[in-house]
Design a protein around this motif. Sequence first.
Motif, PDB file in Angstrom:
ATOM      1  N   LEU A   4      40.831  17.022 -36.488  1.00 32.71           N
ATOM      2  CA  LEU A   4      41.196  15.663 -36.057  1.00 32.71           C
ATOM      3  C   LEU A   4      41.638  15.718 -34.608  1.00 32.71           C
ATOM      4  CD1 LEU A   4      41.832  15.789 -39.259  1.00 32.71           C
ATOM      5  CD2 LEU A   4      43.159  13.740 -38.838  1.00 32.71           C
ATOM      6  N   LYS A   5      41.003  14.904 -33.757  1.00 34.35           N
ATOM      7  CA  LYS A   5      41.384  14.888 -32.348  1.00 34.35           C
ATOM      8  C   LYS A   5      42.050  13.557 -32.007  1.00 34.35           C
ATOM      9  CE  LYS A   5      40.460  13.369 -28.045  1.00 34.35           C
ATOM     10  NZ  LYS A   5      39.905  12.145 -27.438  1.00 34.35           N
ATOM     11  N   PHE A   6      43.164  13.619 -31.318  1.00 35.71           N
ATOM     12  CA  PHE A   6      43.871  12.396 -30.914  1.00 35.71           C
ATOM     13  C   PHE A   6      43.889  12.318 -29.390  1.00 35.71           C
ATOM     14  CE2 PHE A   6      45.165  13.333 -35.160  1.00 35.71           C
ATOM     15  CZ  PHE A   6      45.196  12.082 -35.767  1.00 35.71           C
ATOM     16  N   ARG A 195      36.648  16.001 -17.453  1.00 35.47           N
ATOM     17  CA  ARG A 195      37.475  14.880 -17.901  1.00 35.47           C
ATOM     18  C   ARG A 195      36.974  14.329 -19.249  1.00 35.47           C
ATOM     19  NH1 ARG A 195      41.122  12.600 -14.475  1.00 35.47           N
ATOM     20  NH2 ARG A 195      42.017  12.018 -16.498  1.00 35.47           N
ATOM     21  N   GLY A 196      37.942  14.002 -20.091  1.00 34.53           N
ATOM     22  CA  GLY A 196      37.594  13.512 -21.429  1.00 34.53           C
ATOM     23  C   GLY A 196      37.202  14.642 -22.376  1.00 34.53           C
ATOM     24  N   GLY A 197      37.421  15.893 -21.959  1.00 31.97           N
ATOM     25  CA  GLY A 197      36.884  17.050 -22.684  1.00 31.97           C
ATOM     26  C   GLY A 197      37.517  17.374 -24.026  1.00 31.97           C
ATOM     27  N   SER A 198      38.596  16.689 -24.404  1.00 28.09           N
ATOM     28  CA  SER A 198      39.216  17.006 -25.706  1.00 28.09           C
ATOM     29  C   SER A 198      38.288  16.675 -26.879  1.00 28.09           C
ATOM     30  CB  SER A 198      40.525  16.239 -25.881  1.00 28.09           C
ATOM     31  OG  SER A 198      41.402  16.570 -24.848  1.00 28.09           O
ATOM     32  N   ASP A 199      37.422  15.667 -26.691  1.00 28.52           N
ATOM     33  CA  ASP A 199      36.447  15.353 -27.753  1.00 28.52           C
ATOM     34  C   ASP A 199      35.548  16.569 -27.970  1.00 28.52           C
ATOM     35  OD1 ASP A 199      37.339  12.689 -27.557  1.00 28.52           O
ATOM     36  OD2 ASP A 199      35.812  12.195 -26.069  1.00 28.52           O
ATOM     37  N   TYR A 200      35.144  17.164 -26.851  1.00 30.37           N
ATOM     38  CA  TYR A 200      34.249  18.325 -26.888  1.00 30.37           C
ATOM     39  C   TYR A 200      34.967  19.516 -27.544  1.00 30.37           C
ATOM     40  CZ  TYR A 200      30.403  21.127 -24.758  1.00 30.37           C
ATOM     41  OH  TYR A 200      29.310  21.923 -24.517  1.00 30.37           O
ATOM     42  N   ALA A 253      29.083   5.893 -22.528  1.00 32.10           N
ATOM     43  CA  ALA A 253      30.040   5.292 -23.466  1.00 32.10           C
ATOM     44  C   ALA A 253      31.300   6.166 -23.465  1.00 32.10           C
ATOM     45  CB  ALA A 253      29.437   5.202 -24.861  1.00 32.10           C
ATOM     46  N   LYS A 254      32.334   5.691 -22.771  1.00 32.52           N
ATOM     47  CA  LYS A 254      33.486   6.544 -22.457  1.00 32.52           C
ATOM     48  C   LYS A 254      34.215   7.059 -23.700  1.00 32.52           C
ATOM     49  CE  LYS A 254      37.791   6.641 -19.888  1.00 32.52           C
ATOM     50  NZ  LYS A 254      39.034   6.187 -20.506  1.00 32.52           N
ATOM     51  N   ILE A 255      34.026   6.391 -24.814  1.00 28.55           N
ATOM     52  CA  ILE A 255      34.732   6.793 -26.037  1.00 28.55           C
ATOM     53  C   ILE A 255      34.411   8.247 -26.416  1.00 28.55           C
ATOM     54  CG2 ILE A 255      32.966   5.718 -27.505  1.00 28.55           C
ATOM     55  CD1 ILE A 255      35.197   5.074 -29.509  1.00 28.55           C
TER      56      ILE A 255
END
Length: 440
Positions: A4-6, A195-200, A253-255
């Motif tokens: 689970l990523k927050f 940037r935004g790399g936590s999703d990855y 899509a930045k999400i």
Amino acid sequence: MKVLKFGGTSVGSVKNMCNVKNIINDGTKKVVVLSAMSGTTNALVEIANYIFEKTPNKAIDAINTLHESYFKTIDALLSNTQLKDETKAYVTGIFNFLVTCTYEGYSKKLENNIVAQGELLSTYMFNAYLNQEGISSTLLPALEFMRINGVKEPDHFYIKKQLKNVMASAPETNIYITQGFICLDQKGDVSNLQRGGSDYTATIIGAAIKAQEVEIWTDIDGMHNNDPRYVENTNPISNLSFDEAAELAYFGAKILHPQTILPVREDGIPVRLKNTMAPEAHGTLISSQTSENGIKAIAAKDNITAIKIKSGRMLQAHGFLKKVFEIFEVYETSIDMITTSEVAVSLTIDDDRNLDKIITELEEFGTIEVDKGQTIVCLVGHSIVNHESTFKLFQILKDVKIRMISYGGSKNNISLLINSKGKVTSLNKLNNYLFELVTL
Ligand code: ADP
Ligand code: ASP
Ligand code: MG
């Protein structure tokens, strides 16, 4: 086991951290990946910029402001005196480290070390909070298992092995907490997944542990059919295939971080997008299932540069495109869109760091025209290139000025290149026509 990523907003306030605690505290074993609190990574990038600009006093002011705001959050989050003192001591250690960075000259290595602190702060604080609430959890330091290789791709073999080892050191724990975004590079220096790399991070871990599912918890109820920052009346999409989601993520899509889908696609590990502030909402399920056809969503990617090479003589010669591509390869610049005609070839790039050198080399082939400030608008849906409703797109073209169009590169994607100044209008027009808010 699930991952689970927050994201930043989800850990950005005491109230939201409490929501996260409630979501993860269900007695099942899981890996929890956290971003930095919202605003922190931007503040750290700003501090690194002040060092780059040789204005250390501005950097120190920014460090002090951030330090104070963290102390306020800790006072509100933790009532247990011992945990509060320990957490403040840890946080102060990080801010002291940031101050020592201002004595050094700028380097990319220094910047990477500075921006890595946000996730170290959020995970330490959240772990202390769970501790206070009587929920047992274990911190897994991402820098002990997350590593990229020489071409900046995850070193999957190493990650799998190391992650297994660090998880085995706390076999009894239910909740493993780790930092998103940060990693080591092949030299062992601190680096990141952009940037935004936590999703990855979450999907890389998901693939490494063969997770049952990866959940990306954020501040919106799933992937919407258009960019909600520029278009009103967008709607969440319940189901997307891996291919559709990968196209949307890659095209703005930045999400989702652009690479999020890659690690899990092969093993078919589903990715669910959920809203931390409204956990009951369905969100979006991304899986190997393809659902209905037709245009499902629109995304836009900015800061695109279009390059036109005009050369009648060269274009007809075989091997011409190969020579053009080789130039981009030498400068490690990837091409997103390409169109050709008898006399010219146009292509787009999003990384213009080596643009001058690329143009100098391309000039050997003919006349070069460069248009900066372009946006790729990408329409996505299963088999849209064959779908009967796609004709509407071509009727809209009379209203939207298009510089390039890419149709048929994949069955699921049609891309339009437009001037960024027309982006918001174009996104709204496409939204109204394609999603049938108005009829043609
Ligand atoms: P987090 O900090 O949780 O990673 P992000 O800010 O990276 O969150 O991503 C969520 C944001 O992405 C939303 O608040 C929304 O403004 C933006 N966004 C852009 N395009 C879309 C889309 N197609 N669907 C949903 N959100 C989108
Ligand atoms: N904190 C990092 C960023 O702001 C990574 C992330 O949030 O995913 O880009
Ligand atoms: Mg994000």
